[in-house]
Design a protein around this motif. Structure first.
Motif, PDB file in Angstrom:
ATOM      1  N   LEU A 233       0.833  -1.201   0.000  1.00  0.00           N
ATOM      2  CA  LEU A 233       0.000   0.000   0.000  1.00  0.00           C
ATOM      3  C   LEU A 233       0.870   1.254   0.000  1.00  0.00           C
ATOM      4  O   LEU A 233       1.894   1.312   0.688  1.00  0.00           O
ATOM      5  CB  LEU A 233      -0.899   0.015   1.233  1.00  0.00           C
ATOM      6  CG  LEU A 233      -1.816  -1.200   1.419  1.00  0.00           C
ATOM      7  CD1 LEU A 233      -2.648  -1.034   2.683  1.00  0.00           C
ATOM      8  CD2 LEU A 233      -2.713  -1.406   0.205  1.00  0.00           C
TER       9      LEU A 233
ATOM     10  N   TYR B 106       3.061   4.596   3.783  1.00  0.00           N
ATOM     11  CA  TYR B 106       2.400   5.891   3.891  1.00  0.00           C
ATOM     12  C   TYR B 106       3.342   6.876   4.589  1.00  0.00           C
ATOM     13  O   TYR B 106       4.008   6.520   5.575  1.00  0.00           O
ATOM     14  CB  TYR B 106       1.118   5.790   4.721  1.00  0.00           C
ATOM     15  CG  TYR B 106       0.004   4.991   4.104  1.00  0.00           C
ATOM     16  CD1 TYR B 106      -0.017   4.683   2.752  1.00  0.00           C
ATOM     17  CD2 TYR B 106      -1.058   4.548   4.898  1.00  0.00           C
ATOM     18  CE1 TYR B 106      -1.061   3.950   2.203  1.00  0.00           C
ATOM     19  CE2 TYR B 106      -2.105   3.818   4.352  1.00  0.00           C
ATOM     20  CZ  TYR B 106      -2.087   3.513   3.006  1.00  0.00           C
ATOM     21  OH  TYR B 106      -3.116   2.785   2.474  1.00  0.00           O
TER      22      TYR B 106
ATOM     23  N   ALA C 162      -1.915   7.470   9.743  1.00  0.00           N
ATOM     24  CA  ALA C 162      -2.634   6.687   8.738  1.00  0.00           C
ATOM     25  C   ALA C 162      -1.992   5.314   8.564  1.00  0.00           C
ATOM     26  O   ALA C 162      -2.684   4.304   8.418  1.00  0.00           O
ATOM     27  CB  ALA C 162      -2.640   7.438   7.406  1.00  0.00           C
ATOM     28  N   ALA C 163      -0.646   5.276   8.606  1.00  0.00           N
ATOM     29  CA  ALA C 163       0.051   4.002   8.467  1.00  0.00           C
ATOM     30  C   ALA C 163      -0.241   3.086   9.647  1.00  0.00           C
ATOM     31  O   ALA C 163      -0.487   1.884   9.484  1.00  0.00           O
ATOM     32  CB  ALA C 163       1.560   4.246   8.353  1.00  0.00           C
TER      33      ALA C 163
ATOM     34  N   VAL D 225       3.168  -1.348   4.198  1.00  0.00           N
ATOM     35  CA  VAL D 225       2.442  -0.082   4.216  1.00  0.00           C
ATOM     36  C   VAL D 225       3.468   1.039   4.078  1.00  0.00           C
ATOM     37  O   VAL D 225       4.335   1.214   4.938  1.00  0.00           O
ATOM     38  CB  VAL D 225       1.643   0.097   5.519  1.00  0.00           C
ATOM     39  CG1 VAL D 225       0.925   1.438   5.516  1.00  0.00           C
ATOM     40  CG2 VAL D 225       0.637  -1.050   5.685  1.00  0.00           C
TER      41      VAL D 225
ATOM     42  N   ASP E  49      -4.460  -3.244  -3.204  1.00  0.00           N
ATOM     43  CA  ASP E  49      -5.729  -2.979  -2.515  1.00  0.00           C
ATOM     44  C   ASP E  49      -5.838  -3.926  -1.324  1.00  0.00           C
ATOM     45  O   ASP E  49      -5.765  -5.151  -1.493  1.00  0.00           O
ATOM     46  CB  ASP E  49      -6.901  -3.185  -3.471  1.00  0.00           C
ATOM     47  CG  ASP E  49      -8.235  -2.946  -2.798  1.00  0.00           C
ATOM     48  OD1 ASP E  49      -8.804  -3.927  -2.264  1.00  0.00           O
ATOM     49  OD2 ASP E  49      -8.686  -1.800  -2.799  1.00  0.00           O
ATOM     50  N   ALA E  50      -5.997  -3.361  -0.125  1.00  0.00           N
ATOM     51  CA  ALA E  50      -5.990  -4.182   1.084  1.00  0.00           C
ATOM     52  C   ALA E  50      -7.120  -5.204   1.090  1.00  0.00           C
ATOM     53  O   ALA E  50      -6.909  -6.390   1.391  1.00  0.00           O
ATOM     54  CB  ALA E  50      -6.074  -3.282   2.306  1.00  0.00           C
TER      55      ALA E  50
ATOM     56  N   GLU F 211      -2.932  -1.680  11.776  1.00  0.00           N
ATOM     57  CA  GLU F 211      -3.765  -2.342  12.777  1.00  0.00           C
ATOM     58  C   GLU F 211      -4.905  -3.115  12.115  1.00  0.00           C
ATOM     59  O   GLU F 211      -5.244  -4.236  12.537  1.00  0.00           O
ATOM     60  CB  GLU F 211      -4.322  -1.298  13.742  1.00  0.00           C
ATOM     61  CG  GLU F 211      -5.003  -1.879  14.972  1.00  0.00           C
ATOM     62  CD  GLU F 211      -4.050  -2.672  15.844  1.00  0.00           C
ATOM     63  OE1 GLU F 211      -4.522  -3.594  16.542  1.00  0.00           O
ATOM     64  OE2 GLU F 211      -2.825  -2.386  15.817  1.00  0.00           O
ATOM     65  N   LYS F 212      -5.486  -2.550  11.066  1.00  0.00           N
ATOM     66  CA  LYS F 212      -6.555  -3.252  10.351  1.00  0.00           C
ATOM     67  C   LYS F 212      -6.030  -4.527   9.693  1.00  0.00           C
ATOM     68  O   LYS F 212      -6.671  -5.578   9.759  1.00  0.00           O
ATOM     69  CB  LYS F 212      -7.155  -2.322   9.296  1.00  0.00           C
ATOM     70  CG  LYS F 212      -7.919  -1.131   9.848  1.00  0.00           C
ATOM     71  CD  LYS F 212      -8.394  -0.225   8.730  1.00  0.00           C
ATOM     72  CE  LYS F 212      -9.109   1.000   9.268  1.00  0.00           C
ATOM     73  NZ  LYS F 212      -9.513   1.927   8.175  1.00  0.00           N
ATOM     74  N   LEU F 213      -4.884  -4.427   9.061  1.00  0.00           N
ATOM     75  CA  LEU F 213      -4.295  -5.592   8.390  1.00  0.00           C
ATOM     76  C   LEU F 213      -3.899  -6.657   9.410  1.00  0.00           C
ATOM     77  O   LEU F 213      -4.116  -7.849   9.197  1.00  0.00           O
ATOM     78  CB  LEU F 213      -3.075  -5.160   7.577  1.00  0.00           C
ATOM     79  CG  LEU F 213      -3.368  -4.318   6.339  1.00  0.00           C
ATOM     80  CD1 LEU F 213      -2.106  -3.626   5.841  1.00  0.00           C
ATOM     81  CD2 LEU F 213      -3.963  -5.201   5.237  1.00  0.00           C
TER      82      LEU F 213
ATOM     83  N   ASP G 160      -2.902   3.121  11.565  1.00  0.00           N
ATOM     84  CA  ASP G 160      -4.297   2.692  11.486  1.00  0.00           C
ATOM     85  C   ASP G 160      -4.458   1.556  10.471  1.00  0.00           C
ATOM     86  O   ASP G 160      -5.125   0.554  10.739  1.00  0.00           O
ATOM     87  CB  ASP G 160      -5.175   3.877  11.104  1.00  0.00           C
ATOM     88  CG  ASP G 160      -6.645   3.514  11.064  1.00  0.00           C
ATOM     89  OD1 ASP G 160      -7.193   3.121  12.116  1.00  0.00           O
ATOM     90  OD2 ASP G 160      -7.257   3.615   9.979  1.00  0.00           O
ATOM     91  N   GLU G 161      -3.807   1.715   9.310  1.00  0.00           N
ATOM     92  CA  GLU G 161      -3.897   0.682   8.277  1.00  0.00           C
ATOM     93  C   GLU G 161      -3.224  -0.609   8.740  1.00  0.00           C
ATOM     94  O   GLU G 161      -3.735  -1.708   8.515  1.00  0.00           O
ATOM     95  CB  GLU G 161      -3.228   1.174   6.995  1.00  0.00           C
ATOM     96  CG  GLU G 161      -3.491   0.291   5.788  1.00  0.00           C
ATOM     97  CD  GLU G 161      -4.935   0.324   5.338  1.00  0.00           C
ATOM     98  OE1 GLU G 161      -5.573  -0.759   5.358  1.00  0.00           O
ATOM     99  OE2 GLU G 161      -5.437   1.407   4.993  1.00  0.00           O
TER     100      GLU G 161
END
Length: 260
Positions: free
Chosen positions: A19, A58, A63-64, A56, A42-43, A69-71, A66-67
Motif C-alpha cells: 500500500l 504511507y 494513517a500508516a 504499508v 488494494d488491502a 492495525e486493520k491488516l 491505522d492501516e
C-alpha cells in the motif's frame, strides 16, 4: 538474546499487499516481485486472496498505524516502511548467491549500515557459492547412502566445508569437487575439547574456542556459564549440564566442555 527471529518466507506465486505510492512503495513492490510474489495494491482484495504479508508505505504515521492495525486484525504480518516500532517484520539487505541468500538486518534501525555490511560481504563471497549449494543439494541422496546417520553426515560436511577444506565455500572452485568429496569422504576423528572461560564476555573467546563451540555436536556446560557464551554454539547442538569440576566422557562425535 536477539530481538527478532530471522526467517526466510516463501512468497512465490502468493499475493502480497503493498500500500502507498512513491519510491518506498515501489521498492517494496520490486522486492516482492524479485521473490516471485504477486503485488496487490488494494488491502481488501489482498485479504480476500488470503495474503499473509503486507507492506504499508504511507508518509503519514497515523494513517500508516491505522492501516497496519486493520491488516494485523485480519491476520497479516505487517511492515510499515521507516517505522520499525509499527512492524511485525523488517526486510534485510540481501546478498544473492542463489540458492544461497544472506540477509543482513538491523531490526529496522539502520538500513544504511545493513547495506554497507552487505557490500563488504559481496566482495568476500565468490560467485560460485550458489553452484556449490546446488551441487550439494544434488548429492544429498548419495551422501545419505554413504553416511546414513545424520550426525555423521554433519561431521563429514563440517570438515569439508571448513576453512581450507575440500569444499571450502570461499573457494570459487569448490563446486567442481563435490563428486570427489563423495568418493573419498571419511568421518573425522571423535574429539572432546575443553574451554575454561577467562571471563563471562563471549568476545573474550579465542578464535579456536569460538570454532569449537560453533562446530560441536554437543556441549557439556558447567553451572554459571552465561547464555551469551552458549549463543555462539549451534542451536541444534545437544546440551548437557554438569556439576562444577565434574569429569565428562563424550558419547561420540565432537563435544566441547565449557567451564567457569
Amino acid at each position: 538474546m536477539i530481538d527478532t527471529l530471522p526467517l526466510f518466507h516463501r512468497i512465490k506465486g502468493q499475493p502480497v499487499i503493498v500500500l502507498g505510492e512513491g519510491d518506498a512503495a515501489d521498492a517494496k513492490s520490486r522486492l516482492v516481485l524479485r521473490a516471485g510474489g504477486h503485488v496487490i495494491a488494494d488491502a481488501a482484495k489482498g485479504i480476500a486472496q488470503s495474503a499473509r504479508l503486507a507492506f504499508v508505505a504511507y508518509e503519514d504515521r497515523a494513517a500508516a498505524a491505522d492501516e497496519a492495525e486493520k491488516l494485523r486484525g485480519a491476520g497479516l504480518l505487517v511492515n510499515v516502511v521507516d517505522q520499525p516500532d509499527l512492524c511485525d517484520f523488517t526486510t534485510p539487505s540481501i546478498l544473492d548467491r542463489s540458492p544461497v541468500l544472506i540477509a543482513v538486518g538491523t531490526g529496522g534501525v539502520s538500513a544504511g549500515l545493513a547495506k554497507q555490511l552487505r557490500l563488504r560481504l559481496e566482495a568476500l563471497l565468490p560467485e560460485g557459492l550458489g553452484a556449490l549449494a546446488q551441487a550439494l543439494g544434488a548429492a544429498r541422496t548419495m551422501l545419505r547412502r554413504r553416511f546414513p546417520d545424520a550426525a555423521d553426515r554433519r561431521r563429514a560436511l563440517d570438515v569439508a566445508l571448513g576453512q581450507g577444506g575440500m569444499l571450502d565455500p570461499l573457494d570459487d572452485s569448490s563446486a567442481g569437487r563435490v563428486d570427489a568429496f563423495l568418493a573419498g569422504a571419511t568421518l573425522p576423528d571423535e574429539t572432546l575439547a575443553e574451554i575454561v572461560l577467562t571471563s563471562l564476555d563471549p568476545d573474550d573467546l579465542t578464535l579456536r574456542q569460538a570454532r569449537w563451540l560453533g562446530g560441536a555436536d554437543g556441549i557439556a556446560v558447567e553451572e554459571g556459564v552465561p547464555d551469551a557464551v552458549l549463543a555462539r554454539a549451534r542451536a541444534d547442538a545437544i546440551r548437557v549440564k554438569i556439576a562444577r569440576g565434574q569429569g565428562f566422557e563424550a558419547p561420540g562425535g565432537v563435544w566441547v566442555v565449557v567451564r567457569r
